[in-house]
Structure formats: C-alpha cells, structure tokens
Design a protein around this motif. Structure first.
Motif, PDB file in Angstrom:
ATOM      1  N   LEU A 146       0.804  -1.222   0.000  1.00 12.38           N
ATOM      2  CA  LEU A 146       0.000   0.000   0.000  1.00 12.38           C
ATOM      3  C   LEU A 146       0.836   1.269   0.000  1.00 12.38           C
ATOM      4  CD1 LEU A 146      -2.633  -1.363   2.489  1.00 12.38           C
ATOM      5  CD2 LEU A 146      -3.158  -0.556   0.185  1.00 12.38           C
ATOM      6  N   LEU A 147       2.115   1.162   0.407  1.00  6.17           N
ATOM      7  CA  LEU A 147       3.016   2.318   0.428  1.00  6.17           C
ATOM      8  C   LEU A 147       4.178   2.056  -0.522  1.00  6.17           C
ATOM      9  CD1 LEU A 147       3.128   2.788   4.327  1.00  6.17           C
ATOM     10  CD2 LEU A 147       1.863   4.203   2.695  1.00  6.17           C
ATOM     11  N   PRO A 148       3.940   2.096  -1.830  1.00  6.15           N
ATOM     12  CA  PRO A 148       4.977   1.638  -2.776  1.00  6.15           C
ATOM     13  C   PRO A 148       6.190   2.558  -2.915  1.00  6.15           C
ATOM     14  CG  PRO A 148       2.938   2.200  -3.948  1.00  6.15           C
ATOM     15  CD  PRO A 148       2.663   2.384  -2.478  1.00  6.15           C
ATOM     16  N   ALA A 149       6.018   3.832  -3.242  1.00  4.46           N
ATOM     17  CA  ALA A 149       7.126   4.783  -3.410  1.00  4.46           C
ATOM     18  C   ALA A 149       8.300   4.169  -4.174  1.00  4.46           C
ATOM     19  CB  ALA A 149       7.607   5.285  -2.054  1.00  4.46           C
ATOM     20  N   PRO A 150       8.128   3.812  -5.460  1.00  8.27           N
ATOM     21  CA  PRO A 150       9.220   3.175  -6.209  1.00  8.27           C
ATOM     22  C   PRO A 150      10.479   4.044  -6.236  1.00  8.27           C
ATOM     23  CG  PRO A 150       7.161   3.066  -7.431  1.00  8.27           C
ATOM     24  CD  PRO A 150       6.917   3.975  -6.278  1.00  8.27           C
ATOM     25  N   ALA A 151      11.632   3.390  -6.146  1.00  5.99           N
ATOM     26  CA  ALA A 151      12.911   4.106  -6.197  1.00  5.99           C
ATOM     27  C   ALA A 151      13.112   4.715  -7.583  1.00  5.99           C
ATOM     28  CB  ALA A 151      14.047   3.142  -5.875  1.00  5.99           C
ATOM     29  N   GLU A 152      14.023   5.664  -7.643  1.00  5.91           N
ATOM     30  CA  GLU A 152      14.311   6.343  -8.909  1.00  5.91           C
ATOM     31  C   GLU A 152      14.695   5.329  -9.990  1.00  5.91           C
ATOM     32  OE1 GLU A 152      17.228   9.889 -10.668  1.00  5.91           O
ATOM     33  OE2 GLU A 152      17.343   9.288  -8.571  1.00  5.91           O
ATOM     34  N   GLY A 153      14.064   5.455 -11.140  1.00  6.94           N
ATOM     35  CA  GLY A 153      14.385   4.578 -12.264  1.00  6.94           C
ATOM     36  C   GLY A 153      13.579   3.299 -12.310  1.00  6.94           C
ATOM     37  N   ILE A 154      12.691   3.066 -11.318  1.00  4.33           N
ATOM     38  CA  ILE A 154      11.872   1.855 -11.291  1.00  4.33           C
ATOM     39  C   ILE A 154      10.425   2.224 -11.620  1.00  4.33           C
ATOM     40  CG2 ILE A 154      11.060  -0.095  -9.913  1.00  4.33           C
ATOM     41  CD1 ILE A 154      14.035  -0.170 -10.396  1.00  4.33           C
ATOM     42  N   PRO A 155       9.934   1.891 -12.799  1.00  4.82           N
ATOM     43  CA  PRO A 155       8.523   2.151 -13.115  1.00  4.82           C
ATOM     44  C   PRO A 155       7.611   1.315 -12.217  1.00  4.82           C
ATOM     45  CG  PRO A 155       9.790   1.606 -15.094  1.00  4.82           C
ATOM     46  CD  PRO A 155      10.647   1.265 -13.928  1.00  4.82           C
ATOM     47  N   LEU A 156       6.451   1.835 -11.914  1.00  2.00           N
ATOM     48  CA  LEU A 156       5.496   1.095 -11.093  1.00  2.00           C
ATOM     49  C   LEU A 156       5.182  -0.261 -11.718  1.00  2.00           C
ATOM     50  CD1 LEU A 156       3.485   0.855  -8.755  1.00  2.00           C
ATOM     51  CD2 LEU A 156       1.811   2.056 -10.204  1.00  2.00           C
ATOM     52  N   SER A 157       5.074  -0.317 -13.037  1.00  2.00           N
ATOM     53  CA  SER A 157       4.735  -1.580 -13.705  1.00  2.00           C
ATOM     54  C   SER A 157       5.775  -2.657 -13.431  1.00  2.00           C
ATOM     55  CB  SER A 157       4.594  -1.362 -15.209  1.00  2.00           C
ATOM     56  OG  SER A 157       5.786  -0.831 -15.759  1.00  2.00           O
ATOM     57  N   ASP A 158       7.048  -2.260 -13.341  1.00  2.00           N
ATOM     58  CA  ASP A 158       8.106  -3.238 -13.061  1.00  2.00           C
ATOM     59  C   ASP A 158       8.054  -3.695 -11.601  1.00  2.00           C
ATOM     60  OD1 ASP A 158       8.829  -2.959 -15.650  1.00  2.00           O
ATOM     61  OD2 ASP A 158      10.766  -1.998 -15.284  1.00  2.00           O
ATOM     62  N   LEU A 159       7.688  -2.787 -10.704  1.00  2.97           N
ATOM     63  CA  LEU A 159       7.510  -3.161  -9.305  1.00  2.97           C
ATOM     64  C   LEU A 159       6.335  -4.127  -9.172  1.00  2.97           C
ATOM     65  CD1 LEU A 159       8.367  -2.755  -6.358  1.00  2.97           C
ATOM     66  CD2 LEU A 159       6.841  -0.773  -6.268  1.00  2.97           C
ATOM     67  N   GLN A 160       5.272  -3.867  -9.905  1.00  2.00           N
ATOM     68  CA  GLN A 160       4.110  -4.756  -9.884  1.00  2.00           C
ATOM     69  C   GLN A 160       4.462  -6.136 -10.413  1.00  2.00           C
ATOM     70  OE1 GLN A 160       1.700  -2.175 -12.323  1.00  2.00           O
ATOM     71  NE2 GLN A 160       0.407  -1.540 -10.607  1.00  2.00           N
ATOM     72  N   GLU A 161       5.173  -6.180 -11.525  1.00  2.30           N
ATOM     73  CA  GLU A 161       5.545  -7.464 -12.124  1.00  2.30           C
ATOM     74  C   GLU A 161       6.418  -8.292 -11.188  1.00  2.30           C
ATOM     75  OE1 GLU A 161       8.237  -9.111 -15.878  1.00  2.30           O
ATOM     76  OE2 GLU A 161       7.292  -7.127 -16.028  1.00  2.30           O
ATOM     77  N   THR A 162       7.363  -7.632 -10.544  1.00  2.45           N
ATOM     78  CA  THR A 162       8.257  -8.335  -9.627  1.00  2.45           C
ATOM     79  C   THR A 162       7.500  -8.864  -8.419  1.00  2.45           C
ATOM     80  OG1 THR A 162      10.059  -6.872 -10.320  1.00  2.45           O
ATOM     81  CG2 THR A 162      10.377  -8.126  -8.287  1.00  2.45           C
ATOM     82  N   THR A 163       6.613  -8.039  -7.858  1.00  2.00           N
ATOM     83  CA  THR A 163       5.816  -8.461  -6.709  1.00  2.00           C
ATOM     84  C   THR A 163       4.938  -9.647  -7.066  1.00  2.00           C
ATOM     85  OG1 THR A 163       5.775  -6.176  -5.890  1.00  2.00           O
ATOM     86  CG2 THR A 163       4.149  -7.692  -4.976  1.00  2.00           C
ATOM     87  N   ASP A 164       4.266  -9.576  -8.202  1.00  2.45           N
ATOM     88  CA  ASP A 164       3.402 -10.667  -8.655  1.00  2.45           C
ATOM     89  C   ASP A 164       4.171 -11.979  -8.777  1.00  2.45           C
ATOM     90  OD1 ASP A 164       0.722 -10.170  -8.910  1.00  2.45           O
ATOM     91  OD2 ASP A 164       0.883  -9.194 -10.852  1.00  2.45           O
ATOM     92  N   ALA A 165       5.333 -11.909  -9.387  1.00  8.88           N
ATOM     93  CA  ALA A 165       6.122 -13.124  -9.619  1.00  8.88           C
ATOM     94  C   ALA A 165       6.564 -13.761  -8.307  1.00  8.88           C
ATOM     95  CB  ALA A 165       7.338 -12.802 -10.491  1.00  8.88           C
ATOM     96  N   LEU A 166       6.973 -12.958  -7.349  1.00  7.63           N
ATOM     97  CA  LEU A 166       7.395 -13.489  -6.055  1.00  7.63           C
ATOM     98  C   LEU A 166       6.225 -14.096  -5.292  1.00  7.63           C
ATOM     99  CD1 LEU A 166       9.884 -10.675  -5.016  1.00  7.63           C
ATOM    100  CD2 LEU A 166      10.466 -13.090  -5.296  1.00  7.63           C
ATOM    101  N   LEU A 167       5.058 -13.452  -5.353  1.00  6.42           N
ATOM    102  CA  LEU A 167       3.877 -13.990  -4.688  1.00  6.42           C
ATOM    103  C   LEU A 167       3.483 -15.332  -5.291  1.00  6.42           C
ATOM    104  CD1 LEU A 167       1.749 -10.730  -4.330  1.00  6.42           C
ATOM    105  CD2 LEU A 167       2.776 -12.031  -2.460  1.00  6.42           C
TER     106      LEU A 167
END
Length: 440
Positions: A146-167
C-alpha cells in the motif's frame, strides 16, 4: 461474520467460529488504541512509554496498511485538536470532511498508482518535519504494497511485475520484503530517514511471525540489515527473472554503487521508538478466553506457524488425533489454537489462499468429532474475497476431487460447493492467520 449462522451447524463449529470472531474483534484498531494510547495533558502514553508534548509544536500522523483507517479514526478521537495533520493509505478508506488525517486509497497485494499518489502525500508531510515535530507512524500489515514509493528509475509496472512473480512463487515475507525495500524510498527505514530530526513513534499492528519490525510493512521506521545482494538472492531462490530496471538497480546496489538501507547505528534512528500494539497473540489470547469460558481445555500450539499451508495442516490433524488417542497434550473436549503465516506455492489457476488450502488439506484427514476454522484476520485470504473456511470430518466427500482441487490451487472452488467458506468482509485489522481446532 457475514455467514456465521449458516455455518454454525454443530457445537464444534459454533465454538470454532466464536473463537475466531473473538480473535478478530480483539485486534480491531478501536479496541487496541483504546487499550494502549491515551492523552493526559502534555503527556502522551503509548503502551508502557510516555512522551512529553510540551516541546512539540506539531503532531503529524502518517502511514498505511489494512488497519490504518481504523487506527487513524481512533487516533483522531484520542488526540483531537492536538493532531495537526496526517495521511494514511489503506484499501478501503472512509471519507469524511472532518478527518484531520487524510485517507488515500491503495491496493494490495500488488501496488498501484493510487498507492503511489498517497505515499507521495505522506512524503510531503514528513519532509516538512523538524526537531519539534512528533511523527506518529501508523505501521500495519499490508503496508508493503500500500506504500509503494518506487525508487528512482523503477517504473510502477516493473515493481508490480516483480511483486506478482514473487507472490506466485510462494516467497516468504522476509525474502519478498528484501526485494521491495531495495526498490523503494520509504521502506527499510526510509520513513525514519525522511522524518529526521523529528521524533518518530511507530504504532505497529504486526502481521509478521516474530514481530520483526524490519519486516512489518517492510519496516518504514526500523533499521534494515538486508542488502541488495539479499534481494538478488531472493529472486534467484524463487526463480524470478526480474524486469531489466529491477535487475539493474539491484545489481548496481550489490556492486556498491548505491547506498544500502540504514542500519541500526544510523543517527536517523536516534529519536525513533516503535511499539507493537497488536499481533497474532492478541487474537489467539482472546480466542482462548472464549474456549475457556465454554468449558474446553485449551492449548496454544504456536502463534508462529509458517511454511506451506498443506504441510502445516497435517501437523494440526496429528494433534487432533493425539488428543483423541492419548489425551495429549490435553484432554477432550479441547480447543487447540494457532496463528502465524502459512504460504502457498501456486500450482494452478483456481481460487485459493493459505487458509483455504490449510482447511482443505486438513479436512481430507480430520478424525470424526473434530472441527477446524482457519481465517486471515484481515478478511481476505490469498486471491479470494473470503476470510477462510471451516471444515470437519464430513466436509470432504470425495478425496480424489479434493486432492485435485489442491493440485490446481482451487481450495475455494471445492469448499465453496460444500458450504464451508467463511466470509467476514474487510475486518479493518490484520494480525495474520488464526486457527481454532475443536476436538469434541
């Protein structure tokens, strides 16, 4: 619970449901805050600590998670006009024009742009803090997404994809958070770093086995000992091939080109204190009181059950068998309680979750006269819209079909057809799984 009346068809079921209902109620934010936070003039009491507000010019409340909305409501009631501003990100925010703490919508378990927007507002509020500011950090389960705040250079879509894959790979929470911390600006002590030199008081609802502050909501106000190398190892261990931006950032960090998250000796934590106000044991202890009052012998097996849900379920079946066969570890009628966080490795395309899988795997082998209720205290189990399930020895009428459902990660498909699904709706809290095993 929304369908408790329909499910309470036997004394064992009625007792199991009463136990889990009491556990959820005990962890609701209004009750927890009322029991642990009070204002007495210029003295703010939080759990066993007292904070002098005479040198505080401004009080700001920020944070997020599944219980954040309720905590924010309760804090507004305690602090009144002493509270100057605030913002929380939560899945189902209430809307009211008199809120001193703004409510922003986010999404779980995969982060969303709405969550990014709310987190940006939190960063704005905290960035203005000085040494005469008190920041009340509301840290509750679900805050990592719920508190994503992606680091510089990380698109939200890439954060979503990584989270999904780990789950989907069944990653345990420590590994998942090691990755998320190093892809975010707020996690892994980032909120404390941003708030310094303000005093920060963490108000924590734990959904993590062992109450590790660095893991709950990925530790916004806690030191972090994980590294970029740990994050890379987690991806490798669970067979996740990350997006290029994610791989590049983690590799650069592991090579020493990026700063690590702050460690325990970092000065940003000099004025930070954290208080776990509710956890798995809060719910289990309330459930135990209900069972005691009903005349059952009770036993808390553990508040730290973890690992694959279907494997942990067999341990609970074994305990029920032992109670019946030898009277150990207690005599029937008995209630055995447990909590923690089981996980599921997704094997198919069905609808499931750790508690549903736990219940169905147990139901295949439960002895007669035994009932098991399994819930996620936040009211949403895995990929479903349900809290969990309640089963007994009569639930499984076709063992082959039940095992096929487990193989397809479709526990709710099987249990739903047999009237065993437990629905609570969003509970407004989150202290992990709760199970009640009743042996009549």
């Amino acid at each position: 619970m929304e369908n408790e009346t329909a499910l309470a068809s036997t004394p064992g079921r009625e007792t199991a449901l009463a136990c889990v209902r009491a556990g959820i109620d005990a962890a609701r934010p209004d009750r927890v805050v009322a029991d642990s936070i009070r204002l007495d003039g210029d003295r703010l009491h939080v759990a066993d600590a007292t904070y002098d507000l005479s040198d505080v010019d401004r009080i700001v409340a920020v944070g997020g998670g599944k219980a954040a909305d309720g905590v924010a409501d309760a804090l507004e009631g305690v602090l009144g006009d002493r509270l100057d501003a605030g913002a929380v990100v939560t899945p189902d925010p209430t809307e009211h024009e008199d809120h001193r703490i703004e409510r922003w919508r986010g999404h779980h378990p995969v982060p969303s742009q709405a969550g990014v927007d709310g987190t940006d507002r939190i960063r704005e509020l905290v960035a203005d803090a000085d040494d005469r500011t008190l920041v009340l950090a509301i840290i509750t389960g679900g805050g990592s997404a719920l508190l994503p705040a992606p680091a510089e250079g990380i698109p939200l879509s890439d954060l979503q994809e990584t989270t999904d894959a780990l789950l989907d790979a069944g990653a345990e929470i420590g590994a998942l958070n090691a990755v998320r911390k190093h892809l975010s600006t707020l996690k892994g002590g980032g909120l404390a770093e941003l708030a310094a030199p303000a005093a920060v008081v963490g108000l924590v609802f734990s959904d993590v086995v062992g109450n590790d502050l660095s893991v709950i909501a990925s530790g916004p106000t806690a030191p972090d000992e994980s590294t970029y190398a740990d994050a890379l190892d987690a991806l490798d261990r669970y067979g996740v091939d990350p997006p290029v931006t994610v791989g590049n950032r983690l590799s650069a960090g592991a090579a020493g080109d990026l700063s690590e998250t702050p460690r325990a000796d970092d000065p940003v934590f000099d004025r930070v204190s954290n208080h776990v106000l509710a956890d798995s044991f809060t719910a289990i202890d309330a459930a135990r009181e209900v069972a005691d009052d009903r005349g059952y012998d009770t036993c808390i097996l553990s508040s730290s059950i973890r690992g694959e849900a279907r494997e942990a379920a067999l341990t609970h079946v074994a305990v029920a068998e032992e109670v019946e066969a030898t009277g150990n570890p207690l005599d029937a009628p008995a209630v055995v309680l447990s909590g923690g966080e089981a996980t599921v490795t997704v094997r198919g395309d069905g609808v499931g979750g750790p508690n549903a899988e736990f219940a169905l795997a147990a139901a295949v082998e439960l002895p007669p006269g035994t009932t098991l209720a399994c819930v996620d205290t936040d009211g949403k189990d895995g990929s479903s819209d349900f809290a969990g399930a309640i089963v007994d020895a009569d639930t499984v009428d076709d063992v082959r079909e039940a095992r096929e459902a487990l193989g397809n990660s479709d526990a709710y498909g099987y249990l739903g057809n047999r009237g065993a699904v437990l629905s609570t709706g969003a509970t407004g809290t989150n202290v992990n799984d709760l199970r009640a095993l009743v042996v009549e």
